[in-house]
Design a protein around this motif. Structure first.
Motif, PDB file in Angstrom:
ATOM      1  N   GLU A   1       0.852  -1.546  -0.120  1.00 35.53           N
ATOM      2  CA  GLU A   1       0.254  -0.041   0.004  1.00 35.53           C
ATOM      3  C   GLU A   1       1.106   0.999  -0.256  1.00 35.53           C
ATOM      4  OE1 GLU A   1      -2.404  -0.552   3.309  1.00 35.53           O
ATOM      5  OE2 GLU A   1      -4.246  -1.430   2.425  1.00 35.53           O
ATOM      6  N   ASN A   2       1.901   1.112   0.965  1.00 38.39           N
ATOM      7  CA  ASN A   2       3.237   2.311   0.817  1.00 38.39           C
ATOM      8  C   ASN A   2       3.572   2.480  -0.468  1.00 38.39           C
ATOM      9  OD1 ASN A   2       2.214   3.077   3.292  1.00 38.39           O
ATOM     10  ND2 ASN A   2       3.518   1.856   4.282  1.00 38.39           N
ATOM     11  N   ILE A   3       3.925   1.736  -1.331  1.00 38.32           N
ATOM     12  CA  ILE A   3       4.694   1.503  -2.841  1.00 38.32           C
ATOM     13  C   ILE A   3       3.703   2.023  -3.692  1.00 38.32           C
ATOM     14  CG2 ILE A   3       5.310   0.131  -4.499  1.00 38.32           C
ATOM     15  CD1 ILE A   3       6.586  -1.337  -2.300  1.00 38.32           C
ATOM     16  N   LYS A   4       2.324   1.637  -3.290  1.00 43.61           N
ATOM     17  CA  LYS A   4       1.409   1.834  -3.807  1.00 43.61           C
ATOM     18  C   LYS A   4       1.101   3.503  -3.905  1.00 43.61           C
ATOM     19  CE  LYS A   4      -3.085   1.206  -6.087  1.00 43.61           C
ATOM     20  NZ  LYS A   4      -4.503   0.830  -5.363  1.00 43.61           N
ATOM     21  N   TYR A   5       1.174   4.435  -2.646  1.00 43.17           N
ATOM     22  CA  TYR A   5       0.918   5.526  -2.034  1.00 43.17           C
ATOM     23  C   TYR A   5       2.046   6.199  -3.432  1.00 43.17           C
ATOM     24  CZ  TYR A   5       1.105   9.500   0.245  1.00 43.17           C
ATOM     25  OH  TYR A   5       0.437  10.952   0.928  1.00 43.17           O
ATOM     26  N   ARG A   6       3.402   5.715  -2.689  1.00 47.04           N
ATOM     27  CA  ARG A   6       4.106   6.686  -3.199  1.00 47.04           C
ATOM     28  C   ARG A   6       3.972   7.060  -4.675  1.00 47.04           C
ATOM     29  NH1 ARG A   6       7.033   4.015   0.848  1.00 47.04           N
ATOM     30  NH2 ARG A   6       8.035   2.444  -0.633  1.00 47.04           N
ATOM     31  N   THR A   7       4.770   5.188  -4.978  1.00 44.94           N
ATOM     32  CA  THR A   7       3.950   5.883  -6.776  1.00 44.94           C
ATOM     33  C   THR A   7       3.298   6.851  -7.888  1.00 44.94           C
ATOM     34  OG1 THR A   7       5.081   3.366  -6.917  1.00 44.94           O
ATOM     35  CG2 THR A   7       4.156   4.011  -8.757  1.00 44.94           C
ATOM     36  N   GLY A   8       1.686   6.744  -6.848  1.00 44.35           N
ATOM     37  CA  GLY A   8       0.489   7.379  -7.270  1.00 44.35           C
ATOM     38  C   GLY A   8       0.988   9.118  -7.093  1.00 44.35           C
ATOM     39  N   LYS A   9       1.602   9.059  -5.939  1.00 39.71           N
ATOM     40  CA  LYS A   9       1.820  10.477  -5.551  1.00 39.71           C
ATOM     41  C   LYS A   9       2.968  10.847  -6.799  1.00 39.71           C
ATOM     42  CE  LYS A   9       3.500  13.625  -1.819  1.00 39.71           C
ATOM     43  NZ  LYS A   9       3.708  13.436  -0.849  1.00 39.71           N
ATOM     44  N   GLN A  10       3.733  10.233  -6.559  1.00 36.13           N
ATOM     45  CA  GLN A  10       5.470  10.557  -7.498  1.00 36.13           C
ATOM     46  C   GLN A  10       4.969  11.160  -8.947  1.00 36.13           C
ATOM     47  OE1 GLN A  10       8.356   7.442  -7.534  1.00 36.13           O
ATOM     48  NE2 GLN A  10       8.423   7.847  -9.930  1.00 36.13           N
ATOM     49  N   TYR A  11       3.921  10.049  -9.413  1.00 43.79           N
ATOM     50  CA  TYR A  11       3.491  10.008 -11.365  1.00 43.79           C
ATOM     51  C   TYR A  11       2.244  11.184 -11.040  1.00 43.79           C
ATOM     52  CZ  TYR A  11       6.417   5.916 -13.326  1.00 43.79           C
ATOM     53  OH  TYR A  11       7.281   5.458 -13.011  1.00 43.79           O
ATOM     54  N   SER A  12       1.854  11.558 -10.610  1.00 40.61           N
ATOM     55  CA  SER A  12       0.927  12.315 -10.162  1.00 40.61           C
ATOM     56  C   SER A  12       1.702  13.802  -9.990  1.00 40.61           C
ATOM     57  CB  SER A  12      -0.618  12.228  -9.144  1.00 40.61           C
ATOM     58  OG  SER A  12      -1.163  10.767  -9.539  1.00 40.61           O
ATOM     59  N   LEU A  13       2.368  14.127  -9.810  1.00 40.82           N
ATOM     60  CA  LEU A  13       3.019  15.209  -9.037  1.00 40.82           C
ATOM     61  C   LEU A  13       3.682  15.573 -10.397  1.00 40.82           C
ATOM     62  CD1 LEU A  13       4.455  14.816  -5.751  1.00 40.82           C
ATOM     63  CD2 LEU A  13       3.156  16.256  -6.304  1.00 40.82           C
ATOM     64  N   MET A  14       4.531  14.459 -11.241  1.00 35.84           N
ATOM     65  CA  MET A  14       4.907  14.669 -12.409  1.00 35.84           C
ATOM     66  C   MET A  14       4.828  14.672 -13.644  1.00 35.84           C
ATOM     67  SD  MET A  14       7.546  11.445 -13.901  1.00 35.84           S
ATOM     68  CE  MET A  14       5.839  10.694 -15.213  1.00 35.84           C
ATOM     69  N   PHE A  15       3.253  14.778 -13.571  1.00 31.07           N
ATOM     70  CA  PHE A  15       2.131  14.969 -14.771  1.00 31.07           C
ATOM     71  C   PHE A  15       1.771  16.348 -14.436  1.00 31.07           C
ATOM     72  CE2 PHE A  15       1.481  10.601 -15.669  1.00 31.07           C
ATOM     73  CZ  PHE A  15       2.480  10.562 -17.479  1.00 31.07           C
ATOM     74  N   MET A  16       1.809  16.663 -13.119  1.00 31.02           N
ATOM     75  CA  MET A  16       0.754  18.305 -12.639  1.00 31.02           C
ATOM     76  C   MET A  16       1.456  18.667 -12.795  1.00 31.02           C
ATOM     77  SD  MET A  16      -0.721  17.079  -8.808  1.00 31.02           S
ATOM     78  CE  MET A  16      -1.361  18.851  -8.057  1.00 31.02           C
ATOM     79  N   SER A  17       3.889  19.209 -13.122  1.00 27.28           N
ATOM     80  CA  SER A  17       4.115  19.770 -13.221  1.00 27.28           C
ATOM     81  C   SER A  17       4.668  19.615 -14.743  1.00 27.28           C
ATOM     82  CB  SER A  17       5.588  19.201 -12.412  1.00 27.28           C
ATOM     83  OG  SER A  17       5.581  19.404 -11.050  1.00 27.28           O
ATOM     84  N   ILE A  18       4.498  18.614 -15.676  1.00 27.91           N
ATOM     85  CA  ILE A  18       4.468  18.582 -16.911  1.00 27.91           C
ATOM     86  C   ILE A  18       3.116  20.154 -17.479  1.00 27.91           C
ATOM     87  CG2 ILE A  18       3.986  17.794 -19.413  1.00 27.91           C
ATOM     88  CD1 ILE A  18       5.294  15.184 -17.655  1.00 27.91           C
ATOM     89  N   SER A  19       2.045  19.108 -16.415  1.00 28.74           N
ATOM     90  CA  SER A  19       1.097  20.490 -17.234  1.00 28.74           C
ATOM     91  C   SER A  19       0.798  21.743 -17.547  1.00 28.74           C
ATOM     92  CB  SER A  19      -0.828  19.294 -16.643  1.00 28.74           C
ATOM     93  OG  SER A  19      -0.929  18.233 -17.391  1.00 28.74           O
TER      94      SER A  19
END
Length: 362
Positions: free
Chosen positions: A273-291
């Motif tokens: 669950e922690n890995i899933k949380y970190r991965t989801g947060k990581q990619y969400s922040l990445m695509f938010m930055s790109i946008s």
């Protein structure tokens, strides 16, 4: 001015005079071209060969990198030709092709970022509802391509190699500009395109607002197990030492073993669950930055498009210094096609590691 007075002013002198005005923009666009091609080509190679996956958060990255690579090459080519041959434009075919393709890639890039924002919203905010499967992702990618072509196609009727005459002499040059008598159609078309892009930007902003709120308030990593808890092996040993009955000891052993596996399963679940949380947060922040970067890159050029539409002679009244600055700002949209590989490196540690291995041949 001396050459003009001496009668030696011709289209070459006129062309070179304005090419010098755009020299800073030319240098920057050349730098964008090198960085954009190298960065996006590296991203495509690594994400399709070293990190290939059809089901994870990286699925759309090769598509986005391909759009960025094409957009970087086409957009910089369009600007570099206009900078170096402002009054000696080669031909109509190049003018039409570059403008249509550049428009399609810009629209495609924004629509693809909107699709990615929808996917992030589904994964983070509505994880137990409908999610994009592989078939859906392919359909959406194809739809983005079709919409980009549809929005860009009218541009073919709006631009061509047009004749321009120097205001003080009879010298005639040629530029890539609006087709005569298409002003009304051009304004309506540009209004529709900018409106579609603004709606996409607003949509991305709203969706990422929900994503950010969910990440901050609801999706939190599971707490670690209490370190003060007595280890299971120690409990089992003590139980064995304090009983003389073998059957009781075996029963306790089985009970402790069951509890051990149960706690081990819970710990493994917490870890996932922690890995899933970190991965989801990581990619969400990445695509938010790109946008966000994309929005910042497109807004200044949009303003200049509106100014040019309102005043056809906007560029004719600028000083040398103003021209240098405004041309650079006008071409800022190219940065949207250049910076994404650097954002991938910052947020995606696996991609960064593979880039290092790729560059050092390890």
């Amino acid at each position: 001015m001396d050459k003009m007075n001496n009668g030696s002013f011709d289209v070459d002198v006129w062309n070179n005079e304005y090419a010098r005005r755009y020299i800073l923009s030319t240098v920057l666009q050349s730098l964008y071209l090198v960085l954009g091609v190298c960065g996006n080509l590296t991203a495509i190679i690594i994400y399709t060969t070293k990190m290939h996956s059809k089901h994870d958060d990286r699925y759309f990255i090769p598509f986005l990198a391909s759009v960025d690579l094409s957009g970087c090459v086409v957009s910089t080519s369009l600007i570099l030709i206009e900078n170096n041959l402002p009054y000696k434009y080669p031909n109509t075919a190049i003018c039409k092709f570059l403008n249509v393709t550049a428009c399609g890639l810009i629209v495609g890039s924004i629509f693809l970022l909107l699709v990615i924002s929808i996917q992030r919203y589904q994964k983070i905010c509505r994880p137990f509802h409908f999610q994009m499967n592989l078939r859906c992702k392919r359909i959406v990618a194809s739809l983005v391509l079709c919409l980009a072509v549809a929005f860009a196609f009218p541009t073919i009727f709006l631009y061509e190699k047009v004749e321009v005459v120097h205001p003080s002499t009879n010298v005639t040059g040629h530029r890539c500009g609006p087709v005569p008598n298409t002003e009304a159609f051009g304004e309506i078309y540009r209004g529709i395109v900018i409106a579609a892009e603004l709606i996409s930007v607003v949509g991305m902003s709203v969706l990422y607002g929900f994503v950010g709120y969910t990440l901050v308030t609801k999706m939190k990593p599971t707490k670690k197990a209490n370190p003060n808890e007595i280890p299971i092996s120690s409990q089992t040993t003590n139980m064995e030492k304090t009983t003389e009955d073998t059957n009781v000891s075996e029963s306790v052993d089985n009970s402790m073993d069951s509890r051990f596996h149960e706690k081990e399963g819970k710990a493994l679940k917490r870890k996932k669950e922690n890995i899933k949380y970190r991965t989801g947060k990581q990619y969400s922040l990445m695509f938010m930055s790109i946008s966000l970067v994309s929005i910042l890159c497109f807004f200044p050029p949009w303003i200049f498009v509106l100014l040019e539409t309102k005043d056809k002679t906007f560029w004719n009244h600028l000083s040398y210094e103003q021209t240098q600055i405004f041309v650079i700002i006008r071409g800022m949209f190219v940065l949207n096609f250049v910076v994404n590989p650097f954002i991938y490196c910052f947020f995606d540690s696996k991609f960064k590691h593979n880039v290092y291995k790729y560059l050092t041949c390890k």
